[in-house]
Design a protein around this motif. Structure first.
Motif, PDB file in Angstrom:
ATOM      1  N   ALA A   1       1.941   1.851  -3.460  1.00 60.01           N
ATOM      2  CA  ALA A   1       0.829   2.371  -4.257  1.00 60.01           C
ATOM      3  C   ALA A   1       0.616   3.855  -3.989  1.00 60.01           C
ATOM      4  CB  ALA A   1      -0.443   1.584  -3.941  1.00 60.01           C
ATOM      5  N   TYR A   2       0.653   4.257  -2.708  1.00 62.34           N
ATOM      6  CA  TYR A   2       0.476   5.678  -2.370  1.00 62.34           C
ATOM      7  C   TYR A   2       1.609   6.527  -2.953  1.00 62.34           C
ATOM      8  CZ  TYR A   2      -3.328   4.746   0.942  1.00 62.34           C
ATOM      9  OH  TYR A   2      -4.533   4.400   1.506  1.00 62.34           O
TER      10      TYR A   2
ATOM     11  N   ALA B   1       3.298   9.944   1.091  1.00 58.18           N
ATOM     12  CA  ALA B   1       2.696   8.618   1.177  1.00 58.18           C
ATOM     13  C   ALA B   1       2.819   8.057   2.593  1.00 58.18           C
ATOM     14  CB  ALA B   1       3.357   7.681   0.170  1.00 58.18           C
ATOM     15  N   ARG B   2       4.000   8.235   3.179  1.00 58.14           N
ATOM     16  CA  ARG B   2       4.195   7.732   4.544  1.00 58.14           C
ATOM     17  C   ARG B   2       3.325   8.494   5.538  1.00 58.14           C
ATOM     18  NH1 ARG B   2       7.230   4.406   7.385  1.00 58.14           N
ATOM     19  NH2 ARG B   2       8.270   3.683   5.508  1.00 58.14           N
TER      20      ARG B   2
ATOM     21  N   LEU C   1       0.830  -1.202   0.000  1.00 57.05           N
ATOM     22  CA  LEU C   1       0.000   0.000   0.000  1.00 57.05           C
ATOM     23  C   LEU C   1       0.865   1.253   0.000  1.00 57.05           C
ATOM     24  CD1 LEU C   1      -2.883   1.017   0.019  1.00 57.05           C
ATOM     25  CD2 LEU C   1      -2.852   0.927   2.529  1.00 57.05           C
ATOM     26  N   LEU C   2       1.994   1.206   0.707  1.00 57.49           N
ATOM     27  CA  LEU C   2       2.915   2.343   0.699  1.00 57.49           C
ATOM     28  C   LEU C   2       3.437   2.603  -0.709  1.00 57.49           C
ATOM     29  CD1 LEU C   2       4.585   4.474   2.210  1.00 57.49           C
ATOM     30  CD2 LEU C   2       6.318   2.701   2.623  1.00 57.49           C
TER      31      LEU C   2
ATOM     32  N   GLU D   1      -3.546   7.142   8.713  1.00 55.83           N
ATOM     33  CA  GLU D   1      -4.540   6.071   8.681  1.00 55.83           C
ATOM     34  C   GLU D   1      -4.328   5.075   9.817  1.00 55.83           C
ATOM     35  OE1 GLU D   1      -4.242   4.265   4.881  1.00 55.83           O
ATOM     36  OE2 GLU D   1      -5.283   5.865   3.799  1.00 55.83           O
TER      37      GLU D   1
ATOM     38  N   ARG E   1       0.486   9.820   4.942  1.00 58.44           N
ATOM     39  CA  ARG E   1      -0.892   9.363   4.740  1.00 58.44           C
ATOM     40  C   ARG E   1      -1.131   8.021   5.444  1.00 58.44           C
ATOM     41  NH1 ARG E   1      -3.688   8.356  -1.237  1.00 58.44           N
ATOM     42  NH2 ARG E   1      -5.667   7.484  -0.476  1.00 58.44           N
ATOM     43  N   LEU E   2      -0.164   7.105   5.295  1.00 54.70           N
ATOM     44  CA  LEU E   2      -0.302   5.810   5.942  1.00 54.70           C
ATOM     45  C   LEU E   2      -0.280   5.931   7.466  1.00 54.70           C
ATOM     46  CD1 LEU E   2       1.719   2.992   4.134  1.00 54.70           C
ATOM     47  CD2 LEU E   2      -0.702   3.062   4.635  1.00 54.70           C
TER      48      LEU E   2
ATOM     49  N   VAL F   1       0.840   7.066  -6.617  1.00 54.64           N
ATOM     50  CA  VAL F   1      -0.246   8.036  -6.799  1.00 54.64           C
ATOM     51  C   VAL F   1       0.258   9.458  -6.596  1.00 54.64           C
ATOM     52  CG1 VAL F   1      -2.432   8.850  -5.833  1.00 54.64           C
ATOM     53  CG2 VAL F   1      -2.070   6.411  -6.208  1.00 54.64           C
ATOM     54  N   GLU F   2       1.003   9.670  -5.504  1.00 53.86           N
ATOM     55  CA  GLU F   2       1.518  11.014  -5.214  1.00 53.86           C
ATOM     56  C   GLU F   2       2.523  11.460  -6.265  1.00 53.86           C
ATOM     57  OE1 GLU F   2       0.294  12.851  -3.027  1.00 53.86           O
ATOM     58  OE2 GLU F   2      -0.749  11.485  -1.669  1.00 53.86           O
TER      59      GLU F   2
ATOM     60  N   LYS G   1       7.392  10.175  -1.391  1.00 57.12           N
ATOM     61  CA  LYS G   1       7.602   9.198  -0.314  1.00 57.12           C
ATOM     62  C   LYS G   1       7.144   9.752   1.028  1.00 57.12           C
ATOM     63  CE  LYS G   1      11.467   6.723  -2.477  1.00 57.12           C
ATOM     64  NZ  LYS G   1      12.918   6.387  -2.371  1.00 57.12           N
TER      65      LYS G   1
END
Length: 389
Positions: free
Chosen positions: A91-92, A121-122, A88-89, A128, A124-125, A95-96, A118
């Motif tokens: 994938a994010y 994305a991190r 998932l990381l 979450e 965002r994870l 996307v970014e 990077k």
């Protein structure tokens, strides 16, 4: 529930301090004060620890009837780790990165944009993960036996030992010492006034020219845990040359067989290790060739019979950790509570049997008889195995 169902796996720890007069509500209250999920304080590596009551990973309902059984206090160590999913990381990040580089004339992302993608994305994870969706929870059973003042920890790996010792001391104000082969040898030596002999001991030369002065997997020069490797090799020799029955210090006897598995490793750290699975692994020619080349046992499956009770287990040499121990079945005529009490007694008997067996080795190892015993073992290792041939 932990040690009271299925096979038993554990490392042993001695509690530094007096044993409790009895386990009561005060001990349960201390467990509840540090129950899993109550204190949201993580260690530096982001791992949280706490106690649970043993039925499942969310069970924090401690009760006298459930957690105090036959002079033992039983509970679980829960370890919570936030493990961000790598897929998932990635994938994010993709996307970014696509959003950041869409207007680049070259059509490629810059190094700065890759770093930003990077980080975003991190972030965002991690945002979450605050609701616990990526949290991995693991429970490891713990049993504190008041009669021996020892703690059994339901693992043979040392990975979580520091967390157990730290939380146990915070909870009960007592330190834990792992009962490894070296420390157990010192304890038995104190009982038999042979401490100096343990202190002066060094690895025995089973194969002249091949056995090194130091053992590769024991980094601490003051450690005597190599005695566990010698213990397993001595059991192999004794049952092969003399008898499968050994007289113990309490005048009982134990009948044993090396069974199911055998792990051997080069003490020099040069020729690797071998794992042999067989109903009688020590009888196989490849096992004999391994020890003739100087390899030492690091783990062995054992079948033990004492007082008409049979135990099957895997014994880890340096830690004396027990893996997958199958205990005798409880008395069918007993009620549910009686079966739990019987299980606690079977655990004690298994540990007593292993201690007496290790003491039988120690009586040879730290006496004037060892020179002759070692010479016999050297001859045993040199001989051709006719059965294998």
């Amino acid at each position: 529930m932990g040690f009271f169902t299925g096979r038993a796996t554990f490392l042993r720890f001695k509690v530094n301090g007096p044993a409790p007069r009895q386990f009561d509500d005060e001990h349960l209250a201390r467990l509840m004060d540090r129950q899993a999920g109550r204190q949201r304080i993580a260690s530096a590596d982001g791992v949280e620890t706490g106690w649970t009551a043993g039925e499942h990973i969310l069970d924090t309902d401690f009760h006298l009837a459930k957690n105090i059984i036959n002079d033992t206090l039983t509970f679980d160590l829960r370890v919570d780790t936030d493990k961000l999913p790598a897929d998932l990381l990635r994938a994010y990040i993709a996307v970014e990165l696509k959003a950041l580089s869409k207007d680049n004339p070259s059509g490629f992302a810059s190094a700065r944009q890759k770093r930003e993608a990077k980080e975003m994305a991190r972030d965002r994870l991690e945002q979450e993960s605050k609701d616990g969706r990526y949290r991995k929870r693991k429970c490891i059973p713990v049993l504190w036996d008041r009669q021996t003042n020892e703690v059994l920890f339901g693992a043979t790996s040392l990975t979580q030992v520091d967390r157990l010792c730290s939380l146990f001391e915070q909870t009960f104000g007592a330190e834990l010492d792992c009962v490894t082969a070296g420390r157990r040898a010192y304890h038995l030596a104190e009982l038999n006034t042979r401490t100096r002999m343990v202190d002066d001991s060094s690895p025995s030369v089973f194969v002249p020219g091949s056995t090194p002065a130091d053992v590769a997997w024991i980094a601490d020069e003051s450690s005597r845990d190599f005695l566990g490797n010698e213990f397993l090799l001595w059991l192999w020799y004794y049952t092969d040359v003399h008898s499968d029955t050994i007289k113990l210090a309490d005048d009982s006897e134990v009948t044993l067989m090396i069974a199911r598995t055998l792990n051997l490793e080069c003490p020099r750290g040069q020729t690797g290790h071998e794992t042999i699975s067989h109903e009688g692994p020590s009888r196989l020619p490849e096992a004999r060739r391994a020890i003739q080349s100087g390899k030492l046992p690091r783990k062995a499956g054992l079948t033990l019979v004492r007082h008409s009770d049979q135990y099957e287990l895997t014994l880890h040499a340096e830690t004396l950790g027990v893996g997958g121990a199958k205990l005798p079945p409880p008395d069918e005529g007993a009620d549910a509570r009686g079966k739990l009490d019987d299980r606690a007694n079977q655990l004690r008997t298994l540990i007593e049997t292993l201690d007496l067996l290790y003491d039988a080795f120690g009586q040879k190892r730290f006496s004037s008889e060892w020179a002759g015993e070692l010479e016999s073992m050297q001859k045993w290792l040199k001989r051709e195995d006719r059965r294998a041939a």
